[in-house]
Design a protein around this motif. Sequence first.
Motif, PDB file in Angstrom:
ATOM      1  N   ILE A 164       8.444  -0.704   5.862  1.00  0.00           N
ATOM      2  CA  ILE A 164       7.998   0.526   5.227  1.00  0.00           C
ATOM      3  C   ILE A 164       9.181   1.141   4.481  1.00  0.00           C
ATOM      4  O   ILE A 164      10.268   1.309   5.046  1.00  0.00           O
ATOM      5  CB  ILE A 164       7.460   1.548   6.254  1.00  0.00           C
ATOM      6  N   LEU A 165       8.972   1.482   3.231  1.00  0.00           N
ATOM      7  CA  LEU A 165       9.954   2.194   2.428  1.00  0.00           C
ATOM      8  C   LEU A 165       9.494   3.646   2.323  1.00  0.00           C
ATOM      9  O   LEU A 165       8.338   3.912   1.975  1.00  0.00           O
ATOM     10  CB  LEU A 165      10.047   1.591   1.022  1.00  0.00           C
ATOM     11  N   VAL A 166      10.393   4.579   2.633  1.00  0.00           N
ATOM     12  CA  VAL A 166      10.091   6.000   2.487  1.00  0.00           C
ATOM     13  C   VAL A 166      11.042   6.566   1.439  1.00  0.00           C
ATOM     14  O   VAL A 166      12.256   6.496   1.594  1.00  0.00           O
ATOM     15  CB  VAL A 166      10.252   6.776   3.810  1.00  0.00           C
ATOM     16  N   GLU A 167      10.460   7.105   0.375  1.00  0.00           N
ATOM     17  CA  GLU A 167      11.244   7.752  -0.679  1.00  0.00           C
ATOM     18  C   GLU A 167      11.002   9.250  -0.577  1.00  0.00           C
ATOM     19  O   GLU A 167       9.868   9.712  -0.697  1.00  0.00           O
ATOM     20  CB  GLU A 167      10.821   7.224  -2.045  1.00  0.00           C
TER      21      GLU A 167
ATOM     22  N   TYR B  13       5.403   6.836   0.908  1.00  0.00           N
ATOM     23  CA  TYR B  13       5.513   5.742   1.879  1.00  0.00           C
ATOM     24  C   TYR B  13       4.926   4.486   1.239  1.00  0.00           C
ATOM     25  O   TYR B  13       3.788   4.500   0.778  1.00  0.00           O
ATOM     26  CB  TYR B  13       4.730   6.054   3.152  1.00  0.00           C
ATOM     27  N   THR B  14       5.687   3.424   1.210  1.00  0.00           N
ATOM     28  CA  THR B  14       5.192   2.149   0.700  1.00  0.00           C
ATOM     29  C   THR B  14       5.243   1.159   1.848  1.00  0.00           C
ATOM     30  O   THR B  14       6.306   0.908   2.428  1.00  0.00           O
ATOM     31  CB  THR B  14       6.033   1.638  -0.487  1.00  0.00           C
TER      32      THR B  14
ATOM     33  N   GLU C 218       0.858  -1.183   0.000  1.00  0.00           N
ATOM     34  CA  GLU C 218       0.000   0.000   0.000  1.00  0.00           C
ATOM     35  C   GLU C 218       0.893   1.231   0.000  1.00  0.00           C
ATOM     36  O   GLU C 218       1.958   1.222   0.626  1.00  0.00           O
ATOM     37  CB  GLU C 218      -0.875  -0.030   1.254  1.00  0.00           C
ATOM     38  N   THR C 219       0.479   2.300  -0.674  1.00  0.00           N
ATOM     39  CA  THR C 219       1.281   3.526  -0.707  1.00  0.00           C
ATOM     40  C   THR C 219       0.480   4.722  -0.201  1.00  0.00           C
ATOM     41  O   THR C 219      -0.750   4.725  -0.231  1.00  0.00           O
ATOM     42  CB  THR C 219       1.798   3.832  -2.127  1.00  0.00           C
ATOM     43  N   TYR C 220       1.223   5.715   0.261  1.00  0.00           N
ATOM     44  CA  TYR C 220       0.650   6.976   0.716  1.00  0.00           C
ATOM     45  C   TYR C 220       1.665   8.054   0.370  1.00  0.00           C
ATOM     46  O   TYR C 220       2.868   7.874   0.573  1.00  0.00           O
ATOM     47  CB  TYR C 220       0.390   6.934   2.223  1.00  0.00           C
ATOM     48  N   GLU C 221       1.220   9.192  -0.152  1.00  0.00           N
ATOM     49  CA  GLU C 221       2.127  10.264  -0.548  1.00  0.00           C
ATOM     50  C   GLU C 221       1.768  11.571   0.142  1.00  0.00           C
ATOM     51  O   GLU C 221       0.594  11.849   0.375  1.00  0.00           O
ATOM     52  CB  GLU C 221       2.106  10.448  -2.067  1.00  0.00           C
ATOM     53  N   GLU C 222       2.807  12.351   0.441  1.00  0.00           N
ATOM     54  CA  GLU C 222       2.652  13.685   1.031  1.00  0.00           C
ATOM     55  C   GLU C 222       3.506  14.668   0.241  1.00  0.00           C
ATOM     56  O   GLU C 222       4.593  14.324  -0.217  1.00  0.00           O
ATOM     57  CB  GLU C 222       3.172  13.708   2.472  1.00  0.00           C
ATOM     58  N   ILE C 223       3.014  15.883   0.118  1.00  0.00           N
ATOM     59  CA  ILE C 223       3.790  16.963  -0.498  1.00  0.00           C
ATOM     60  C   ILE C 223       3.690  18.170   0.419  1.00  0.00           C
ATOM     61  O   ILE C 223       2.597  18.575   0.811  1.00  0.00           O
ATOM     62  CB  ILE C 223       3.266  17.310  -1.907  1.00  0.00           C
TER      63      ILE C 223
END
Length: 149
Positions: free
Chosen positions: A41-44, A19-20, A2-7
Motif C-alpha cells: 500500500i502506498l499512502v501519499e 491510498y493506492t 486500486e485507489t481510495y482518497e480521503e480529505i
Amino acid sequence: METYEEIDKGHGRLEQRKYTHFALTDWVDNKAEWRGLKSVILVERKRTIGVSIQEQSSWYISSLQVNARKAAKAIRSHWQVENPLHWWLDVVYGDDHSTLHSANGPLNLTMIKRYCMNLLTKDSTIKRKKHRVMASAVDDTFREKLLFG
C-alpha cells in the motif's frame, strides 16, 4: 491496483490522503521470498496549513488480503494507537527534551517510561496524567498503590 482518497479539514489544516493498494500476484519477482505477503500500500499525504504545504509518501506491506479502503482504515487505526503513546512520551515525560545519548540509555529509559505509563494509565483517582506522574514521584502511598495494587 486500486485507489481510495480521503480529505479532512480541521484544526487549521487541510489533509489529503491517497491510498493506492497493489495486490501481489505472480507479476512480483521473488514473491516466494516474501512468505505470506499479500499486498503493498502506498499512502501519499498532503497537508496544507495556511500557505505551507507538506507532502509525504509512505509504503506499507501487509499479509492481509485487503482493498484500498480497508487498508486506509487499518493504517489510520494504527496511528490512533501510536499518537497517544507518543503524546505520553513527549508531553508527560518530556522525551523531546531528553539529553540522554548513550548507547542503550535512551532505549532502556523508554522501556521504563512505557512500563510506568501503563501503571499510571490504570489509575483513575487523579484526573490529569501529569499530576499522576508528579504524585508517583512525591507520594509514597500513591506510588505503592500503583506498584502493588
